[in-house]
Design a protein around this motif. Structure first.
Motif, PDB file in Angstrom:
ATOM      1  N   GLY A 123       0.834  -1.201   0.000  1.00  0.00           N
ATOM      2  CA  GLY A 123       0.000   0.000   0.000  1.00  0.00           C
ATOM      3  C   GLY A 123       0.859   1.238   0.000  1.00  0.00           C
ATOM      4  N   ASP A 124       0.788   2.034  -1.099  1.00  0.00           N
ATOM      5  CA  ASP A 124       1.569   3.281  -1.162  1.00  0.00           C
ATOM      6  C   ASP A 124       0.649   4.454  -1.479  1.00  0.00           C
ATOM      7  N   GLY A 125       0.450   5.302  -0.475  1.00  0.00           N
ATOM      8  CA  GLY A 125      -0.360   6.508  -0.658  1.00  0.00           C
ATOM      9  C   GLY A 125      -1.700   6.193  -1.288  1.00  0.00           C
ATOM     10  N   ARG A 126      -2.035   6.972  -2.331  1.00  0.00           N
ATOM     11  CA  ARG A 126      -3.306   6.747  -3.034  1.00  0.00           C
ATOM     12  C   ARG A 126      -3.093   5.877  -4.258  1.00  0.00           C
ATOM     13  N   HIS A 127      -1.894   5.336  -4.425  1.00  0.00           N
ATOM     14  CA  HIS A 127      -1.524   4.702  -5.681  1.00  0.00           C
ATOM     15  C   HIS A 127      -2.093   3.294  -5.839  1.00  0.00           C
ATOM     16  N   GLU A 128      -1.481   2.318  -5.144  1.00  0.00           N
ATOM     17  CA  GLU A 128      -1.944   0.934  -5.324  1.00  0.00           C
ATOM     18  C   GLU A 128      -1.840   0.137  -4.026  1.00  0.00           C
ATOM     19  N   HIS A 129      -2.664  -0.886  -3.936  1.00  0.00           N
ATOM     20  CA  HIS A 129      -2.615  -1.853  -2.833  1.00  0.00           C
ATOM     21  C   HIS A 129      -2.899  -3.216  -3.486  1.00  0.00           C
ATOM     22  N   PRO A 130      -1.906  -3.721  -4.230  1.00  0.00           N
ATOM     23  CA  PRO A 130      -2.203  -4.867  -5.103  1.00  0.00           C
ATOM     24  C   PRO A 130      -2.657  -6.126  -4.371  1.00  0.00           C
ATOM     25  N   THR A 131      -2.067  -6.422  -3.196  1.00  0.00           N
ATOM     26  CA  THR A 131      -2.492  -7.669  -2.538  1.00  0.00           C
ATOM     27  C   THR A 131      -3.914  -7.547  -1.995  1.00  0.00           C
ATOM     28  N   GLN A 132      -4.369  -6.324  -1.700  1.00  0.00           N
ATOM     29  CA  GLN A 132      -5.768  -6.141  -1.282  1.00  0.00           C
ATOM     30  C   GLN A 132      -6.701  -6.478  -2.455  1.00  0.00           C
ATOM     31  N   ALA A 164      -9.413   1.158  -4.060  1.00  0.00           N
ATOM     32  CA  ALA A 164     -10.314   1.352  -5.206  1.00  0.00           C
ATOM     33  C   ALA A 164      -9.524   1.291  -6.501  1.00  0.00           C
ATOM     34  N   ARG A 165      -8.389   1.959  -6.529  1.00  0.00           N
ATOM     35  CA  ARG A 165      -7.597   2.014  -7.768  1.00  0.00           C
ATOM     36  C   ARG A 165      -7.158   0.607  -8.196  1.00  0.00           C
ATOM     37  N   SER A 166      -6.618  -0.154  -7.250  1.00  0.00           N
ATOM     38  CA  SER A 166      -6.160  -1.508  -7.599  1.00  0.00           C
ATOM     39  C   SER A 166      -7.332  -2.398  -7.987  1.00  0.00           C
ATOM     40  N   ASN A 167      -8.463  -2.243  -7.302  1.00  0.00           N
ATOM     41  CA  ASN A 167      -9.631  -3.056  -7.649  1.00  0.00           C
ATOM     42  C   ASN A 167     -10.198  -2.691  -9.011  1.00  0.00           C
ATOM     43  N   ILE A 168     -10.215  -1.398  -9.324  1.00  0.00           N
ATOM     44  CA  ILE A 168     -10.726  -0.983 -10.649  1.00  0.00           C
ATOM     45  C   ILE A 168      -9.838  -1.586 -11.746  1.00  0.00           C
ATOM     46  N   LEU A 169      -8.526  -1.546 -11.524  1.00  0.00           N
ATOM     47  CA  LEU A 169      -7.614  -2.114 -12.521  1.00  0.00           C
ATOM     48  C   LEU A 169      -7.835  -3.618 -12.672  1.00  0.00           C
ATOM     49  N   LEU A 170      -7.918  -4.315 -11.533  1.00  0.00           N
ATOM     50  CA  LEU A 170      -8.027  -5.779 -11.589  1.00  0.00           C
ATOM     51  C   LEU A 170      -9.386  -6.218 -12.140  1.00  0.00           C
ATOM     52  N   LEU A 171     -10.447  -5.662 -11.581  1.00  0.00           N
ATOM     53  CA  LEU A 171     -11.787  -6.116 -11.992  1.00  0.00           C
ATOM     54  C   LEU A 171     -12.100  -5.674 -13.420  1.00  0.00           C
ATOM     55  N   GLY A 172     -11.530  -4.539 -13.832  1.00  0.00           N
ATOM     56  CA  GLY A 172     -11.676  -4.105 -15.219  1.00  0.00           C
ATOM     57  C   GLY A 172     -10.952  -5.063 -16.156  1.00  0.00           C
ATOM     58  N   ARG A 173      -9.757  -5.457 -15.775  1.00  0.00           N
ATOM     59  CA  ARG A 173      -8.984  -6.388 -16.616  1.00  0.00           C
ATOM     60  C   ARG A 173      -9.711  -7.720 -16.784  1.00  0.00           C
ATOM     61  N   MET A 174     -10.485  -8.098 -15.765  1.00  0.00           N
ATOM     62  CA  MET A 174     -11.197  -9.380 -15.829  1.00  0.00           C
ATOM     63  C   MET A 174     -12.584  -9.217 -16.472  1.00  0.00           C
ATOM     64  N   GLU A 175     -12.831  -8.058 -17.049  1.00  0.00           N
ATOM     65  CA  GLU A 175     -14.064  -7.802 -17.812  1.00  0.00           C
ATOM     66  C   GLU A 175     -15.336  -7.874 -16.975  1.00  0.00           C
TER      67      GLU A 175
END
Ligand code: CP
Length: 315
Positions: free
Chosen positions: A126-135, A167-178
């Protein structure tokens, strides 16, 4: 991959590989003997420059269950408090030959910068507002296990989107999975240009929740707000807090998620958060250990493969 810095750098197949391995670690963690040896002989250092309960504890447990020597750097008692920079701190620890460095930092991009300076594998906690990939990965595992798939779902992400790395990491992941993504929140808590992320944006919670399969609530991140307008907590709860009455607009079998820590009575009704018929919040925590085990296992395999390659290079 050498590091896990964000969902941004992961393909659909990378995500599926991590989740498939994490599924096997869920079973291990539910058994009596929780030990595996994927990180045997390796050293993991956790550096948390920001508070954490779930992420810190689960990375520590994950490393220990996989056989690593795990050290938690006590940032508050470290030379960071004497003014040592992040990079000098990281270089100092790097000289002790860790294999895995798990880092949480309040500044967006700090973990990427650090990863460019060290030899070991770096995981962004988790870094600032950027990403929290394992979440996002643990959320994805929870959704996949509950819904039987991780695509073609309608997912509503509600609340303080502007300050949320989750939110940012989830939008990226869930968007990638269509999946179909809905963002719900007051305009003051939406990042500029959110519409360009392939999401639908709603200010009305009942409209945004309509027929959602997954409802993901987010914490109001007051520590990052620096003056952004929010209504009173009572007004916020009235308009954007999730309760049973608003949840009726989602699908009857919708699941409710929250990354934690929760503000009960601000973004979510406490009784709903504890209702095991709809809330998967505790399951998210359980999945967190398995996902972090999988992520570190895969990075360790890459480290070993790189070391083997280096050793076989003829002089
Ligand atoms: N979800 C999450 O990152 O929680 P912690 O801040 O407790 O680690």
């Amino acid at each position: 991959h050498r590091h896990l810095l964000g969902i941004q750098g992961l393909s659909r197949s990378d995500i599926e590989t991590i989740l498939d391995l994490a599924d096997s670690y869920v079973e291990l963690n539910r058994g009596r003997d929780k030990r595996a040896d994927a990180l045997r002989g390796m050293t993991q250092i956790n550096m948390f420059f920001e508070n954490s309960t779930r992420t810190q504890a689960s990375f520590e447990l994950a490393g220990k269950r996989l056989g690593a020597d795990v050290m938690n750097m006590a940032v508050a008692q470290s030379s960071v408090k004497k003014g040592e920079t992040l990079i000098d701190t990281a270089m100092t620890l790097n000289a002790m030959h860790p294999d895995l460095l798990v880092v949480r930092h309040p500044n967006s991009g700090a973990v990427n910068l650090l990863a460019s300076k060290v030899n070991c594998a770096v995981l962004n906690a988790g870094d600032g507002r950027h990403e929290h990939p394992t979440q996002a990965l643990l959320d994805a595992l929870t959704i996949r296990r509950r819904k039987g798939r991780l695509s073609r779902l309608t997912v509503a992400i509600c609340g303080d989107i502007a300050h949320s790395r989750v939110a940012r990491s989830n939008i990226l992941l869930l968007g990638r999975m269509e999946n179909r993504l809905r963002i719900i929140g007051p305009p003051t808590l939406l990042p500029p240009g959110i519409g360009n992320f392939g999401v639908e944006v709603f200010e009305d919670m009942r409209e945004g929740l309509r027929d959602a399969d997954v409802v993901m609530m987010l914490r109001l991140q007051k520590e990052r707000m620096d003056g952004a307008f929010i209504p009173s907590m009572r007004e916020y709860y009235h308009r954007f807090g999730l309760d049973a009455e608003k949840l009726v607009h989602a699908k009857p079998d919708a699941i409710v998620m929250h990354p934690g820590p929760m503000n009960r009575g601000v973004e979510i009704d406490g009784l709903l958060a504890d209702d095991i018929n709809v809330s998967v919040i505790q399951e998210q925590v359980e999945m967190g250990v398995a996902v972090r085990m999988a992520a570190m296992d895969l990075l360790a395999r890459n480290l070993r493969a790189r070391n083997d390659r280096d050793e076989t290079v003829p002089c």
